[in-house]
Design an enzyme around this catalytic site. Structure first.
Site, mmCIF file in Angstrom:
data_model
loop_
_atom_site.group_PDB
_atom_site.id
_atom_site.type_symbol
_atom_site.label_atom_id
_atom_site.label_comp_id
_atom_site.label_asym_id
_atom_site.label_seq_id
_atom_site.Cartn_x
_atom_site.Cartn_y
_atom_site.Cartn_z
ATOM 1 N N THR A 28 0.851 -1.197 0.000
ATOM 2 C CA THR A 28 0.000 0.000 0.000
ATOM 3 C C THR A 28 0.886 1.247 0.000
ATOM 4 O OG1 THR A 28 -1.725 -1.141 1.232
ATOM 5 C CG2 THR A 28 -1.752 1.252 1.350
ATOM 6 N N GLY A 29 0.410 2.306 -0.640
ATOM 7 C CA GLY A 29 1.109 3.591 -0.563
ATOM 8 C C GLY A 29 1.422 4.166 -1.932
ATOM 9 N N SER A 30 2.070 5.327 -1.923
ATOM 10 C CA SER A 30 2.317 6.037 -3.187
ATOM 11 C C SER A 30 3.373 5.324 -4.044
ATOM 12 C CB SER A 30 2.756 7.473 -2.893
ATOM 13 O OG SER A 30 3.906 7.483 -2.072
ATOM 14 N N THR A 31 4.328 4.638 -3.408
ATOM 15 C CA THR A 31 5.347 3.917 -4.184
ATOM 16 C C THR A 31 4.717 2.675 -4.820
ATOM 17 O OG1 THR A 31 6.863 4.618 -2.431
ATOM 18 C CG2 THR A 31 7.736 3.131 -4.095
ATOM 19 N N LYS A 94 6.766 0.530 9.023
ATOM 20 C CA LYS A 94 5.699 0.631 8.040
ATOM 21 C C LYS A 94 4.402 1.000 8.740
ATOM 22 C CE LYS A 94 5.106 -2.377 4.980
ATOM 23 N NZ LYS A 94 4.756 -1.211 4.154
ATOM 24 N N GLY A 95 3.415 1.402 7.957
ATOM 25 C CA GLY A 95 2.111 1.683 8.539
ATOM 26 C C GLY A 95 1.711 3.147 8.483
ATOM 27 N N GLY A 96 2.524 3.953 7.777
ATOM 28 C CA GLY A 96 2.135 5.353 7.587
ATOM 29 C C GLY A 96 0.769 5.465 6.934
ATOM 30 N N GLU A 103 -0.361 -5.829 5.753
ATOM 31 C CA GLU A 103 0.973 -5.853 5.136
ATOM 32 C C GLU A 103 1.856 -6.893 5.829
ATOM 33 O OE1 GLU A 103 1.132 -1.213 3.620
ATOM 34 O OE2 GLU A 103 2.003 -1.697 5.544
HETATM 35 C C1 5RP Z 1 1.341 1.817 4.361
HETATM 36 C C2 5RP Z 1 2.809 1.665 4.330
HETATM 37 C C3 5RP Z 1 3.550 2.272 3.185
HETATM 38 O O1 5RP Z 1 4.323 1.290 2.597
HETATM 39 C C4 5RP Z 1 4.422 3.369 3.709
HETATM 40 O O2 5RP Z 1 3.640 4.301 4.437
HETATM 41 C C5 5RP Z 1 5.174 4.087 2.586
HETATM 42 O O3 5RP Z 1 4.269 4.793 1.797
HETATM 43 P P1 5RP Z 1 4.735 5.665 0.559
HETATM 44 O O4 5RP Z 1 5.196 4.713 -0.504
HETATM 45 O O5 5RP Z 1 3.490 6.447 0.169
HETATM 46 O O6 5RP Z 1 5.836 6.580 1.020
HETATM 47 O O7 5RP Z 1 3.422 1.070 5.190
HETATM 48 O O8 5RP Z 1 0.771 1.296 5.529
#
Ligand code: 5RP
Length: 217
Positions: A28-31, A94-96, A103
């Site tokens: 999950t996330g922008s990457t 992780k978990g932002g 995950e």
């Molecule tokens: C989501 C996550 C994401 O992998 C983490 O927050 C990084 O996110 P991004 O790729 O947007 O920087 O752990 O729960």
């Protein structure tokens, strides 16, 4: 190179790990959003994906990629996900995005965990980024007090409900010398679903801006 350019390059490199005819674990996330866009180009060559969040599920489905139940597909060959912090030993915070529990489940169920990040996520010591902890709502105060006893400063991420119906405490003020030990201690507190330290099961490979970063021995 911008952070988004680095994320996209890392995501493109991770596509090289996808084997034909397999089910891919997706974080999950922008990457990871860049990774899903790339996966769409090869959707006819994979069986589908196991998703770690409703957000990723929506994006996968919008590309016509089948989203499968982990219970139905068994162990996965590959899990691709981002991170908020990464130390030289591939241990992560992780978990932002509040998706840490699913995950962690998919990471554990996968033979290979490929983590895709930009340079800014690299740290010598984990803890500058607050450690997310998913808690059962009725245990928020109890868990909060236990986290204070462990030296942390928990802050309730008010208004956020996880995909599992739980709450998040973000724990500030830790310089984490023993991530494996701290992960175990947090996870033992009654009411904790899991914490965002990924140390007992670290990433197998970390890709930064298109290159696999060597892990410190
Ligand atoms: C989501 C996550 C994401 O992998 C983490 O927050 C990084 O996110 P991004 O790729 O947007 O920087 O752990 O729960």
């Amino acid at each position: 190179m911008s952070r988004d350019e680095q994320k996209k390059l890392a995501a493109e490199k991770a596509l090289e790990y996808v084997e034909e005819g397999t089910v891919v674990g997706v974080g999950t996330g922008s990457t990871v959003a860049f990774f899903i866009d790339g996966l769409a180009r090869m959707k006819d060559r994979i069986e589908g994906a196991v998703s770690s969040s409703e957000q990723s599920t929506r994006q996968l489905q919008s590309h016509g990629i089948p989203v499968l139940d982990l219970n139905a597909v068994g162990p996965l060959k590959l899990y691709v996900d981002g991170a908020d912090e990464c130390d030289p030993y591939n241990r992560l915070i992780k978990g932002g995005g509040a998706a840490l529990t699913r995950e962690k489940i998919i990471a554990q169920a996968s033979d290979r965990f490929v983590c895709i990040i930009d340079e800014a996520k690299q740290v010598e010591l984990l803890g500058a980024f607050p450690v997310p902890v998913e808690v059962i709502p009725m245990a928020r105060s109890l868990v909060g007090r236990a986290l204070v006893a462990l030296g942390g400063q928990p802050v309730w991420r008010e208004g956020v409900v996880t995909d599992n119906g739980n709450w998040i405490l973000d724990v500030h003020n830790w310089r984490i010398q023993d991530p494996v030990g701290l992960e175990a201690k947090i996870n033992q507190i009654p009411g904790v679903v899991t914490c965002g330290l990924f140390a007992a099961r670290p990433a197998d490979e970390v890709i930064i801006g298109g290159k696999v970063r060597p892990v410190r021995p």
